[in-house]
Write an enzyme that holds these catalytic residues in place. Structure first.
Site, short mmCIF file in Angstrom:
data_model
loop_
_atom_site.label_atom_id
_atom_site.label_comp_id
_atom_site.label_asym_id
_atom_site.label_seq_id
_atom_site.Cartn_x
_atom_site.Cartn_y
_atom_site.Cartn_z
N HIS A 97 0.99 -1.15 0.08
CA HIS A 97 -0.01 -0.25 0.12
C HIS A 97 0.91 1.10 0.03
CE1 HIS A 97 -3.04 2.90 0.75
NE2 HIS A 97 -2.60 3.02 2.08
N HIS A 99 1.03 5.57 -0.95
CA HIS A 99 0.21 6.84 -1.46
C HIS A 99 1.27 7.45 -2.62
CE1 HIS A 99 -2.26 7.42 2.47
NE2 HIS A 99 -2.30 6.28 1.92
N ASP A 122 1.35 -4.45 -21.29
CA ASP A 122 2.22 -5.16 -21.04
C ASP A 122 2.22 -5.83 -19.47
OD1 ASP A 122 4.09 -5.32 -23.43
OD2 ASP A 122 5.23 -3.62 -22.38
N HIS A 171 -8.85 7.58 -1.74
CA HIS A 171 -7.48 6.92 -0.92
C HIS A 171 -6.19 7.02 -1.54
CE1 HIS A 171 -6.18 4.06 2.76
NE2 HIS A 171 -5.27 5.09 2.45
N TYR A 229 8.03 -13.15 -24.37
CA TYR A 229 8.71 -12.39 -24.00
C TYR A 229 9.91 -12.59 -23.08
CZ TYR A 229 10.26 -7.47 -22.14
OH TYR A 229 10.84 -6.43 -21.67
ZN LIG Z 1 -3.52 4.67 3.05
#
Ligand SMILES: [Zn+2]
Length: 232
Positions: A97, A99, A122, A171, A229
């Site tokens: 996670h 930002h 891709d 978020h 690839y």
């Molecule tokens: Zn967050």
């Protein structure tokens, strides 16, 4: 430090350090967790500790119900979201996670990232999905769990291994992978796709999505059963 979880914690520490290194977070923003699928534990970044102060021993080991197995610090406040993903997305063993700026920009605009070009194709064969906005009730009740449920709802008809990333509306992004290293890679790729798409959209808001045959060609040559690839 001798610990039955040393290796898991080291892997989590290394993966977490990749986040600021790749320019995906400042201060304490973001977190990475790593799953030990055999034992059913994850190691995750502790809450509110800046990356430069983070030590291997600070990683918190918890079971899939969220109970701390080893660690003196509180796990990341986003832990319940990570756990929802591990419990429901079979085959993943890392969740990230961040930002990161551009991906968060699209999340804040509540817009999926359009599949404008082959760089995007891709890596995934559709727009980067964006969840619905959470209800007031879900926010009040159990916010981080509800964030995980928002993601599940968005993936009701999607394969999380084919689309290993999502924007949580208002978020920021979550990404995952079959390994923690791959989950981090997806976080970095997502940020780059978000940046490219932002430029395209700025230059031409009505720019067309990549035609289906090019999407399939680019996605399948890297991920299809006849992938060709690279050097494998
Ligand atoms: Zn967050």
């Amino acid at each position: 430090m001798s610990s039955a979880y040393r290796e898991l914690k080291e892997r989590a520490w290394t993966a977490n350090h990749e986040i600021p290194k790749r320019g995906l977070a400042i201060y304490t923003f973001g977190n990475v967790s790593v799953l030990d699928a055999d034992r059913g534990f994850i190691a995750i970044k502790p809450s509110g500790v800046p990356y430069e102060e983070l030590e291997v021993g600070d990683m918190v080991v918890i079971d899939l119900e969220g109970k701390t197995v080893e660690g003196r610090l509180r796990p990341s406040s986003d832990t319940p979201t990570h756990l929802v993903l591990y419990r429901n997305f079979r085959g993943i063993s890392g969740v990230v996670h961040t930002h990161s700026t551009y991906a968060t920009g699209w999340a804040q605009a509540r817009m999926p990232i359009p599949i404008y070009g082959t760089t995007h194709a891709d890596h995934l064969a559709e727009d980067v999905p964006c969840t619905a906005v959470m209800s007031d009730e879900a926010v009040e009740h159990d916010y981080e769990l509800a964030t995980g449920n928002q993601i599940l709802e968005c993936f009701k008809n999607r394969d999380p291994l084919r689309t290993p990333m999502v924007l949580v509306a208002g978020h920021a992004p979550f990404t995952w992978g079959t390994t923690p290293e791959q989950a981090v890679y997806h976080a970095a790729v997502l940020e780059e796709l978000a940046r490219m798409a932002f430029v395209t959209w700025t230059l031409a808001p009505s720019a067309a999505r990549l035609p289906g045959c090019l999407i399939r060609k680019h996605f399948e040559r890297k991920h299809g059963k006849n992938a060709y690839y690279g050097q494998k």
